[in-house]
Design a protein around this motif. Structure first.
Motif, PDB file in Angstrom:
ATOM      1  N   ASP A 344       0.544  -1.472   0.042  1.00 28.03           N
ATOM      2  CA  ASP A 344       0.654   0.263   0.186  1.00 28.03           C
ATOM      3  C   ASP A 344       0.859   1.040   0.246  1.00 28.03           C
ATOM      4  N   ARG A 345       1.726   0.903   0.821  1.00 24.35           N
ATOM      5  CA  ARG A 345       3.025   1.874   0.826  1.00 24.35           C
ATOM      6  C   ARG A 345       3.212   2.469  -0.609  1.00 24.35           C
ATOM      7  N   PHE A 346       3.591   1.584  -1.364  1.00 30.83           N
ATOM      8  CA  PHE A 346       4.272   2.244  -2.750  1.00 30.83           C
ATOM      9  C   PHE A 346       2.816   2.510  -3.412  1.00 30.83           C
ATOM     10  N   ILE A 347       1.697   2.253  -4.128  1.00 35.33           N
ATOM     11  CA  ILE A 347       1.346   2.718  -4.301  1.00 35.33           C
ATOM     12  C   ILE A 347       0.125   3.732  -3.890  1.00 35.33           C
ATOM     13  N   ARG A 348      -0.094   4.179  -3.228  1.00 38.85           N
ATOM     14  CA  ARG A 348       0.049   5.640  -2.863  1.00 38.85           C
ATOM     15  C   ARG A 348       1.093   6.480  -3.200  1.00 38.85           C
ATOM     16  N   ALA A 349       2.319   6.231  -3.161  1.00 39.99           N
ATOM     17  CA  ALA A 349       2.797   7.419  -3.111  1.00 39.99           C
ATOM     18  C   ALA A 349       3.066   7.313  -5.248  1.00 39.99           C
ATOM     19  N   LEU A 350       2.939   6.582  -5.985  1.00 36.66           N
ATOM     20  CA  LEU A 350       2.653   6.627  -7.169  1.00 36.66           C
ATOM     21  C   LEU A 350       1.744   7.955  -7.086  1.00 36.66           C
ATOM     22  N   GLU A 351       0.812   8.265  -5.945  1.00 38.72           N
ATOM     23  CA  GLU A 351      -0.337   9.481  -6.209  1.00 38.72           C
ATOM     24  C   GLU A 351       0.625  10.892  -6.088  1.00 38.72           C
ATOM     25  N   LEU A 352       1.734  11.022  -5.595  1.00 40.39           N
ATOM     26  CA  LEU A 352       1.556  12.125  -4.619  1.00 40.39           C
ATOM     27  C   LEU A 352       2.257  12.610  -6.484  1.00 40.39           C
ATOM     28  N   PRO A 353       2.828  15.209  -5.820  1.00 36.49           N
ATOM     29  CA  PRO A 353       3.006  14.792  -6.698  1.00 36.49           C
ATOM     30  C   PRO A 353       4.359  15.244  -6.816  1.00 36.49           C
ATOM     31  N   GLN A 354       4.751  14.822  -6.232  1.00 35.02           N
ATOM     32  CA  GLN A 354       6.605  14.989  -6.478  1.00 35.02           C
ATOM     33  C   GLN A 354       7.496  13.314  -7.198  1.00 35.02           C
ATOM     34  N   VAL A 355       6.396  12.961  -6.789  1.00 35.88           N
ATOM     35  CA  VAL A 355       6.489  10.949  -7.684  1.00 35.88           C
ATOM     36  C   VAL A 355       6.047  10.964  -8.967  1.00 35.88           C
ATOM     37  N   GLN A 356       5.115  12.125  -9.314  1.00 37.51           N
ATOM     38  CA  GLN A 356       4.675  12.808 -10.053  1.00 37.51           C
ATOM     39  C   GLN A 356       5.604  13.110 -11.430  1.00 37.51           C
ATOM     40  N   ASP A 357       5.740  13.823 -10.609  1.00 37.56           N
ATOM     41  CA  ASP A 357       7.125  15.059 -10.693  1.00 37.56           C
ATOM     42  C   ASP A 357       8.154  13.714 -11.929  1.00 37.56           C
TER      43      ASP A 357
END
Length: 900
Positions: A344-357
């Protein structure tokens, strides 16, 4: 006639040592059984299913994000704020679950003491006198932060991650109760680390030599004792202690020595080597026995668990069972628990703005090219050179891909001060430079190699844009990089190429492409197949792995291990009720002294003989093949035999000559081949065999035994007058079992297919004997005064007065011919009764009750002491640990005889 209130009967280990796992059914008595509580689930499976429902209940009725709560706790730790919880401790149980369902309350938490080499924190300097503590990211950390059923406390050495006294002080203040630091001097640390690095190398199937092994080993044990001291200081009744990794292999032993009731589990996060590798360690036996002190031993895969069991069987000579390893009735459960990640930690991280950038930047940077990814520690076992060489071969064989694919290799530096690792770094750089120079252009190179780690957000972005992940470990405990890649691929659905030597291959093998990293051509071919894989196949493979990664999480792994550990304790308690109590020697000797009529029945092998090394390294096999009376027993045995109040009997499966050689000088009764031959040492041998006993099968069975003895190194067989025994106790255990199975097939389809024989398969032996040769264990029930009758309708017979008839004489010697056996006349009931000249009369009757012995002797319960030697599951009342304990007992009885 042994009658009267002062009759006393001894029955000590009339059978040879056998593994308790071979006892399919042990009839209970009031000394070794107890009824289970009606609230206790009846089977192990029921208990585990109940715990599984409890975990589901927590998720349903506590919808808050468990990991988020855990990370909040971590933030409190970093800000010098410790969350103190005073909830009641204790294992989860059925009553608590039902109460929680009815009342809407949460089940009580169980305190979990997690003991690892290092604490899950790192210190980051924020100024000359200021430190900030950060929670480390890893499978174990995320597992226990996300599981709310436990009240976890960490115990470890802070010096690994907190470099100086200021940081140590900050740590002590910040983590006062939740994390407990071990204070180890640097002198011990240096030597201690040296020893566990040797163990680590062995677990990588590599042998390193050192002249300072003993000093390192002593420091290793000393450091483990320091860990144990801290655990013992903070342990509370009901706590579960979970020890981790090869750094703490002695910890279970030290903890159990301090408190045998402590719940202790041990988990290895690296591969366990095969027995052929582990046996080269000088400390091999001590390490194994120390780990076996734990109640539950866990590994990532079944292969590692199998290697551990094999090492215990081959090196220690213990008994392996489907559940684990058994040593004289004490079972250590051994099982596989594949660790996972917090998906879940990895899946949620993909939605973070810094990861998207990050993802957007990477897509633009590698537009038009397929991205392959490798993330590894820079270690010999990770197979980085093999990976790069396979990529080079792929580029050679597929020139059309040279400007359409890029390999990103993240190599996290480790042990940079070790020459071997420095050499590996240079080797990798050389290969990368050569390939980039050969296939690169002014604008692009095929390999991007980084000698550093990436932060979590950058790593998640890299996983998400990757088309093919390449894991080529040569030896790996689990390798969670493959799990992390799968968790971040919900959109891309990339392909995983996974080494078959990584533990993850057993979990993700169905959806991944498995390769042998040593086969460069195979890996290169797999790269081509992955890059050209159709979309529908990619999706099916990904869906399979994604389901596994999201269900078999690190939190579930931790909860399952602790659940299994709690159940193992329950199972052990049930087994303990069946395990014999130790003989109360003082009480027994007092009863002996008060009695005027005593019967002492003794076994021989493993009872009156010297203890032998189970693997035969110090002549144990020779001593067992040539049985000799324990030298310390000669004098006490003579005193007992000369005592007019004591009748002594040696009952053995051995033949007459062996008993004559060892006991001919004593005034006692001898019963050879389980009672088929009898004699008072002052008289001649007589037989109890029926006159029409058919022994025509002996020669053909002997030929089969000779054949398998030749084929099985260090096995031997013994030819007796009414039986043959093939023994593979000192042979390779697994090979011996296969040979025994093959032997039984040969026997049943040939020599004994129509013969009147019994075939008895012991723990490490096969015996073929004539029908009517009873098992030694039966004598325990024969004399037991307080066993309920198994057949109430059977008539009990009373002993008539002795009749002074002559006893048939049988020539002594080792004659085994069938003709001689047929000529021997069996004794009638009257002739049996005539053996009572020494005050003891066995009764033979066509209708014998299970209580015949007790009815003849008129025994009371307090005057009957039956003892097994080294067998914790038996029909006997009591246990003597070894033949040395028998020596101690008989010496005290002999002294009592002299004093009276």
């Amino acid at each position: 006639m042994c009658q009267g209130l002062d009759v006393m009967c001894w029955n000590i280990a009339i059978c040879k040592l056998q593994a308790s796992s071979q006892n399919k059914h042990v009839p209970g008595n009031k000394y070794n059984t107890a009824p289970a509580s009606p609230l206790t689930p009846k089977t192990r499976l029921e208990r585990l299913l109940l715990n599984r429902e409890l975990r589901k209940f927590n998720k349903i009725f506590n919808p808050t994000d468990a990991l988020a709560d855990g990370l909040k706790e971590a933030e409190h730790f970093a800000n010098d704020s410790v969350s103190k919880e005073a909830e009641s401790s204790g294992p989860l149980n059925e009553e608590a679950f039902l109460e929680a369902v009815d009342g809407g309350e949460r089940p009580p938490k169980q305190r979990l003491l997690v003991v690892a080499n290092r604490l899950p924190v790192s210190a980051v300097r924020k100024g000359e006198d200021s430190w900030q503590l950060e929670i480390s990211v890893g499978g174990l950390v995320s597992a226990l932060l996300g599981v709310k059923e436990f009240d976890a406390r960490w115990i470890g050495w802070a010096g690994v991650n907190v470099p100086d006294e200021i940081g140590q002080k900050a740590l002590s203040t910040a983590l006062a109760e939740k994390m407990l630091s071990i204070n180890i001097t640097m002198a011990i640390v240096t030597t201690y680390c040296g020893h566990f690095s040797i163990i680590s190398d062995f677990h990588k199937n590599r042998l390193a030599t050192t002249r300072s092994f003993q000093s390192q080993f002593d420091a290793y044990k000393m450091a483990n004792q320091m860990f144990a001291d801290v655990v013992n200081k903070h342990y509370e009744e009901g706590d579960v202690v979970w020890c981790h990794d090869y750094h703490l292999m002695f910890l279970p032993k030290f903890l159990k020595e301090h408190n045998s009731k402590m719940k202790v589990g041990w988990f290895l996060h690296t591969p366990f080597p095969s027995s052929e590798i582990h046996r080269m360690l000088p400390s091999r036996s001590e390490l194994l026995r120390s780990v076996l002190a734990a109640d539950l031993v866990g590994f990532h895969t079944y292969d590692y668990a199998r290697h551990f069991e094999s090492a215990c069987i081959r090196i220690l000579g213990l008994e392996g069972t489907p559940e684990g390893v058994e040593d004289q009735g004490k079972l250590t459960r051994v099982a596989a628990f594949p660790i996972g990640i917090d998906s879940d930690r990895f899946i949620r991280a993909l939605e973070l703005p810094q990861v998207q950038d990050h993802m957007k930047e990477l897509k633009e940077r590698f537009a038009g090219r397929k991205v392959m990814l490798g993330v590894d520690r820079l270690d010999m076992i990770k197979g980085i050179p093999q990976k790069i060489l396979a990529f080079e071969e792929f580029l050679e064989e597929n020139p059309e891909w040279r400007d359409k694919v890029v390999l990103l290799q993240i190599a996290v530096p480790t042990r940079t001060d070790v020459p071997e690792y420095q050499k590996l770094t240079s080797q990798v750089h050389e290969i990368v430079g050569r390939i980039n120079g050969r296939f690169g252009t002014l604008t692009a190179v095929p390999i991007h190699h980084l000698d550093r780690s990436l932060d979590f957000h950058a790593l998640c972005a890299l996983y998400a844009v990757t088309d093919v992940a390449l894991v080529t470990s040569l030896r790996d405990g689990m390798n969670l990089v493959s799990y992390e890649f799968v968790a971040c691929q919900a959109s891309k659905k990339g392909v995983l190429i996974l080494s078959e030597f990584a533990g993850a291959a057993q979990s993700l093998g169905a959806g991944a492409i498995l390769v042998n990293p040593w086969n460069i051509t195979e890996v290169a071919s797999s790269i081509s197949y992955a890059l050209n894989m159709p979309a529908n196949e990619r999706e099916k493979r990904h869906d399979h792995n994604f389901k596994h990664v999201t269900t078999h999480t690190s939190q579930e792994w931790a909860a399952m291990f602790v659940s299994e550990l709690n159940d193992t304790i329950v199972e052990a308690q049930l087994r303990t009720r069946k395990v014999l109590p130790l003989l109360p020697i003082k009480v027994a000797v007092e009863q002996y002294m008060q009695s005027n009529n005593r019967l002492l029945i003794l076994g021989f092998n493993a009872t009156l003989t010297e203890p032998a090394d189970s693997l035969g390294r110090r002549g144990g096999q020779i001593r067992e093949m040539e049985l000799r009376l324990h030298p310390e027993l000669k004098e006490p045995l003579k005193k007992l035999c000369d005592d007019q109040k004591t009748t002594t009997v040696v009952l053995s499966g051995s033949d007459r000559t062996i008993l004559d050689e060892n006991f001919g000088e004593y005034n006692m009764w001898l019963a050879a081949e389980n009672g088929m031959f009898l004699r008072l040492t002052s008289g001649e041998w007589m037989t109890t065999m029926p006159e029409n006993l058919n022994m025509d099968w002996v020669d053909s069975v002997k030929q089969v035994f000779e054949y398998f003895t030749e084929r099985t190194p260090r096995s031997h067989f013994e030819l007796r007058e009414t039986s043959l025994v093939w023994n593979y106790k000192y042979a390779d255990m697994e090979f011996g079992r296969l040979q025994a199975r093959d032997m039984l097939q040969h026997l049943w389809t040939g020599p004994i297919s129509n013969a009147a024989v019994d075939v008895v398969q012991g723990g490490r032996s096969v015996e073929v004997r004539a029908v009517g040769v009873s098992k030694d264990e039966d004598i325990y029930a024969f004399f037991e005064p307080e066993l309920p009758s198994e057949s109430p309708g059977i008539v009990k017979s009373k002993s008539p007065d002795p009749v002074g008839l002559p006893v048939p004489k049988v020539p002594s010697g080792r004659t085994r011919s069938k003709g001689h056996l047929k000529k021997q006349r069996s004794m009638s009931a009257l002739e049996w009764n005539s053996l009572g000249s020494a005050g003891w009369r066995p009764i033979v009757n066509d209708r014998v009750s299970v209580h015949e012995g007790s009815s003849v002797l008129d025994l009371k319960g307090e005057n009957y002491f039956s003892c097994a030697v080294a067998r914790k599951l038996s029909n006997a009342r009591y246990l003597l640990g070894t033949s040395d304990d028998v020596v101690t007992l008989l010496k005290q009885l002999a002294d009592a005889s002299s004093s009276t």
